[in-house]
Design a protein around this motif. Structure first.
Motif: not given
Length: 277
Positions: A55-60, A71-76, A92-94, A108-111
């Motif tokens: 699954g995917s998770k956006p990080v603002s 992270g349970g293999m989620k894509k951040f 800044a880092p994620l 960790i995906g893009a961006p």
């Protein structure tokens, strides 16, 4: 992790079928052992497949980590202020890890912004970068006793550095793979505060194109030890294994020293520690 019952059954069927084929070939005077050896070598010559996300998770906003974060293999991936994927310094880092923290099972995906920062000793376990931004991970502890451990995982599509070693201490990387990158590890060549840094690389898969595996500052007493490094897709041996630099603390571009490769003092490994596939 124990494989599902259905997967184990399929595996047993493949093994049974292979044994039956080998037995049949042996009856005709064909050496089954040679066939098995060839198959095994073919499989071992390639780096392990990359994992799929759950699954995917956006990080603002940067996620602070103390203790263990699984992270349970989620894509951040970055969004908003963290939505950059350039090589600009100072992003800044994620994730930012406190001293002693562990980040594991993360894609960790893009961006990707500036990936992961470790403020002190830390562990990155089974962390994967699909498209490196500024750097994948930066290690920034100030204590000479700090230990940064990277176990498993991998990174690809890095315009420059993957693992940036700015701080003091020892960086241990094992079971890691890198593809299409500038440098796997770089000891900071022009940080305002410089340290003696120790880098240990073991059981590493490097897939071309990659410029160099590790870069260290000879004049600050850095050392890099390489063992069980497998290089894929570089038949002409263009990838530099270990590059020595004359670092500085003035911000100027560090001077590369030649030739690259083992010297027994700064770059510690033998020809047998590097294999080409």
């Amino acid at each position: 992790m124990t494989a599902p019952a259905e997967q184990r059954v399929r595996h047993r069927r493949r093994v049974t079928k292979r044994r039956a084929v080998i037995a049949g070939l042996s009856a005709f005077g064909i050496a089954g052992a040679a066939i098995v050896t060839t198959s095994m070598l073919s499989t071992a010559s390639a780096a392990s497949p990359w994992p799929s996300d759950t699954g995917s998770k956006p990080v603002s906003r940067t996620i602070p980590v103390s203790g263990v974060h699984d992270g349970g293999m989620k894509k951040f991936y970055g969004t908003g202020a963290l939505g950059g994927d350039s090589q600009d310094e100072g992003q800044a880092p994620l994730f930012v890890l406190a001293d002693g923290a562990t980040l594991k099972n993360v894609i960790i995906g893009a961006p990707a912004a500036d990936g992961v920062h470790c403020k002190g000793s830390c562990t990155l376990q089974n962390v994967w970068w699909l498209d490196v931004g500024e750097d994948a991970a930066s290690f920034k502890g100030r204590s000479p006793s700090a230990v940064y451990t990277v176990i498993g995982g991998g990174a690809k599509n890095a315009e420059d550095k993957v693992l940036q070693f700015n701080g003091a201490g020892t960086l241990n990387v094992s079971g890691f793979q890198v593809q299409n990158a500038g440098k796997l590890v770089r000891s900071c060549g022009n940080c305002k505060t410089q340290y003696k840094r120790t880098i240990m690389l073991n059981d590493i898969d490097v897939t071309a194109p990659v410029n160099s595996i590790v870069g260290v500052n000879q004049n600050y007493g850095d050392t890099a030890t390489l063992t069980k490094v497998r290089i894929h897709g570089d038949s002409r041996k263009k990838i530099k294994t270990c590059v020595r630099f004359e670092g500085n603390n003035t911000g100027k571009e560090p001077k590369e020293l030649t030739p690259p490769g083992p010297d027994g003092r700064t770059c510690k490994f033998a020809a047998s520690d590097i294999s080409y596939r």
